[in-house]
Design a protein around this motif. Structure first.
Motif, PDB file in Angstrom:
ATOM      1  N   ILE A 328       0.985  -0.903   0.097  1.00  0.00           N
ATOM      2  CA  ILE A 328       0.066   0.193   0.372  1.00  0.00           C
ATOM      3  C   ILE A 328       1.117   1.417  -0.103  1.00  0.00           C
ATOM      4  O   ILE A 328       0.405   1.446  -0.664  1.00  0.00           O
ATOM      5  N   GLU A 329       2.259   0.575   0.880  1.00  0.00           N
ATOM      6  CA  GLU A 329       2.946   2.296   0.876  1.00  0.00           C
ATOM      7  C   GLU A 329       3.107   2.662  -0.518  1.00  0.00           C
ATOM      8  O   GLU A 329       3.783   4.028  -1.003  1.00  0.00           O
ATOM      9  N   ARG A 330       3.422   1.650  -1.227  1.00  0.00           N
ATOM     10  CA  ARG A 330       5.092   1.632  -2.247  1.00  0.00           C
ATOM     11  C   ARG A 330       3.312   2.214  -3.404  1.00  0.00           C
ATOM     12  O   ARG A 330       4.025   3.339  -4.399  1.00  0.00           O
ATOM     13  N   GLU A 331       2.376   1.826  -3.716  1.00  0.00           N
ATOM     14  CA  GLU A 331       0.995   2.505  -4.926  1.00  0.00           C
ATOM     15  C   GLU A 331       1.451   3.819  -3.619  1.00  0.00           C
ATOM     16  O   GLU A 331       1.101   4.968  -5.134  1.00  0.00           O
ATOM     17  N   ARG A 332       1.040   4.551  -2.410  1.00  0.00           N
ATOM     18  CA  ARG A 332       1.103   5.319  -2.292  1.00  0.00           C
ATOM     19  C   ARG A 332       1.706   6.315  -2.926  1.00  0.00           C
ATOM     20  O   ARG A 332       1.471   7.471  -3.628  1.00  0.00           O
ATOM     21  N   ARG A 333       2.765   5.851  -2.982  1.00  0.00           N
ATOM     22  CA  ARG A 333       4.192   6.463  -3.185  1.00  0.00           C
ATOM     23  C   ARG A 333       4.072   7.231  -4.905  1.00  0.00           C
ATOM     24  O   ARG A 333       4.847   7.987  -5.639  1.00  0.00           O
ATOM     25  N   GLU A 334       3.756   5.918  -5.539  1.00  0.00           N
ATOM     26  CA  GLU A 334       3.830   6.139  -7.156  1.00  0.00           C
ATOM     27  C   GLU A 334       2.089   7.025  -6.897  1.00  0.00           C
ATOM     28  O   GLU A 334       2.197   8.022  -8.508  1.00  0.00           O
ATOM     29  N   ASN A 335       1.115   7.455  -6.884  1.00  0.00           N
ATOM     30  CA  ASN A 335      -0.090   8.195  -7.164  1.00  0.00           C
ATOM     31  C   ASN A 335       0.696   9.198  -6.171  1.00  0.00           C
ATOM     32  O   ASN A 335       0.169   9.753  -7.723  1.00  0.00           O
ATOM     33  N   GLU A 336       1.549   9.653  -5.596  1.00  0.00           N
ATOM     34  CA  GLU A 336       2.050  11.277  -4.859  1.00  0.00           C
ATOM     35  C   GLU A 336       2.849  11.547  -6.251  1.00  0.00           C
ATOM     36  O   GLU A 336       2.584  13.006  -6.959  1.00  0.00           O
ATOM     37  N   HIS A 337       3.874  10.730  -6.800  1.00  0.00           N
ATOM     38  CA  HIS A 337       4.403  10.689  -7.859  1.00  0.00           C
ATOM     39  C   HIS A 337       4.027  11.169  -9.263  1.00  0.00           C
ATOM     40  O   HIS A 337       3.958  12.123  -9.832  1.00  0.00           O
TER      41      HIS A 337
END
Length: 379
Positions: A328-337
């Motif tokens: 979930i944290e990895r997906e959140r960072r991708e969304n922020e990018h």
């Protein structure tokens, strides 16, 4: 067809002219910076304050003057009142002194008529039987009057003395008779007292005889009671010895186990006769306790095994949760990018649009004529 050269109404023309003139005057007042006033007239207000203060001071001075005048008038009135009171007191004192010196009641012409002590000072109408003023017409002396009152009073006094002497003799004789009667009473009383003493002595002797007989009877009764108690004690001792022998040989003290067997079955006992279990019963109980201990140990081992399984399951679930959180944290960072890149693109587009508007669209700059159209009317 239509008549267009109609004359203009004079009233309407005058009204329009009046409005125009008022507008010009208004513009002259408003647009003239020297005469225009914004806010209040401070000088006028200060002048009003000074006038008001002057009026207040004047009113205070006037009130003070009136107060001083009132105080002076009150002082004068008090002095006059005191003077008048003093004069009144002096006049009253002088009048009282004149009356006391020159207007005594005894100096009046009619004092002999108004004298309250006139009758006290005057002589009585009849002083004695030989008073020469007592004439026939005076109605002060009549026949049948007691002219020998002195002799009669003396005779009456002698008669009273005789009566007193006779009463004293009677009292003395009565006292003598009373003394004789008292002497007889006392002698009779002494005789009765002696008789009472003799009767009392006889009564005491009788009481002593009765008490002696009662004491003898009580002694005999006491001996009989002693014998009865001794016999009763011997009987009680015999009964106690017999009871002790029976108890020593009874099932209670010998603890006979057969006496505890109930009539309702061999598996039931009588609580008040039961003395404990035998060896066979104790052995069976110990075997049962051993079985229960082994069963409890087995259940504890099973419980421990289930607890270990649950712990392993919780650890596995915790690991899976950590893996899921990392994903979930990895997906959140991708969304922020992705969102950051999108914002950068929008920022560039807005910057280009603003530059286009500044260079192409917003090229018409306002001139001086645009600003002169303002403030051209008073409305």
């Amino acid at each position: 067809m239509y008549k267009l050269d109609l004359p203009i109404d004079l009233k309407e023309k005058a009204a329009i002219e009046r409005r125009r003139r008022a507008e010009k005057e208004r513009q002259g007042r408003i647009f003239n910076a020297k005469h225009r006033q914004i806010g209040i007239d401070k000088e006028a207000l200060n002048q009003q304050i000074q006038d008001r203060n002057w009026m207040d001071d004047l009113e205070q001075k006037r009130a003070a003057a009136f107060a001083q005048d009132s105080i002076r008038n009150d002082t004068i009135a008090q002095l006059l009142q005191r003077r008048q009171e003093y004069d009144t007191r002096e006049n009253n004192r002088a009048v009282n002194e004149f009356r006391a010196l020159h207007q005594q009641p005894s100096a009046q012409r009619e004092w002999d008529i108004n004298d309250p002590d006139f009758l006290k000072k005057d002589m009585p109408a009849r002083v004695s039987d030989d008073d020469p003023r007592c004439g026939i017409a005076g109605l002060q002396k009549f026949q049948g009057e007691d002219l020998n009152s002195r002799a009669r009073n003396k005779y009456q006094q002698e008669q009273l003395r005789e009566w007193s002497r006779m009463q004293q003799e009677n009292q003395k004789r009565t006292q003598q008779q009373q003394q004789a009667a008292d002497q007889l009473f006392f002698s009779k009383q002494i005789e009765l007292d002696q008789r009472a003493v003799e009767l009392q002595q006889a009564d005491e002797q009788c009481r002593r005889d009765i008490n002696k007989s009662i004491r003898n009877y009580n002694d005999a009764l006491f001996g009989e009671n002693q014998e009865r108690r001794a016999l009763k004690k011997r009987q009680e001792d015999y009964d106690n010895y017999a009871e002790m022998a029976n108890m020593a040989s009874s099932d209670l003290l010998t603890e006979n186990p057969d006496q505890a067997i109930s009539q309702f079955g061999p598996h039931r006992v009588v609580p008040d006769r039961w003395k404990g279990m035998n060896e066979d019963q104790l052995r069976r109980i110990r075997e049962e306790q051993q079985k229960q201990a082994e069963e409890k140990k087995r259940r504890n081992e099973e419980e421990q095994q289930r607890e270990n399984e649950w712990n392993q399951r919780r650890i596995a679930e915790a690991k899976a949760g950590m893996i899921l959180e990392k994903q979930i944290e990895r997906e959140r960072r991708e969304n922020e990018h992705y969102l950051y890149n999108d914002n950068q693109r929008l920022s560039n587009e807005q910057r280009n649009l603003k530059a286009y508007l500044d260079r192409v669209v917003y090229t018409n700059q306002p001139t001086a004529a645009y600003f002169t159209q303002f403030n051209s009317s008073s409305r």
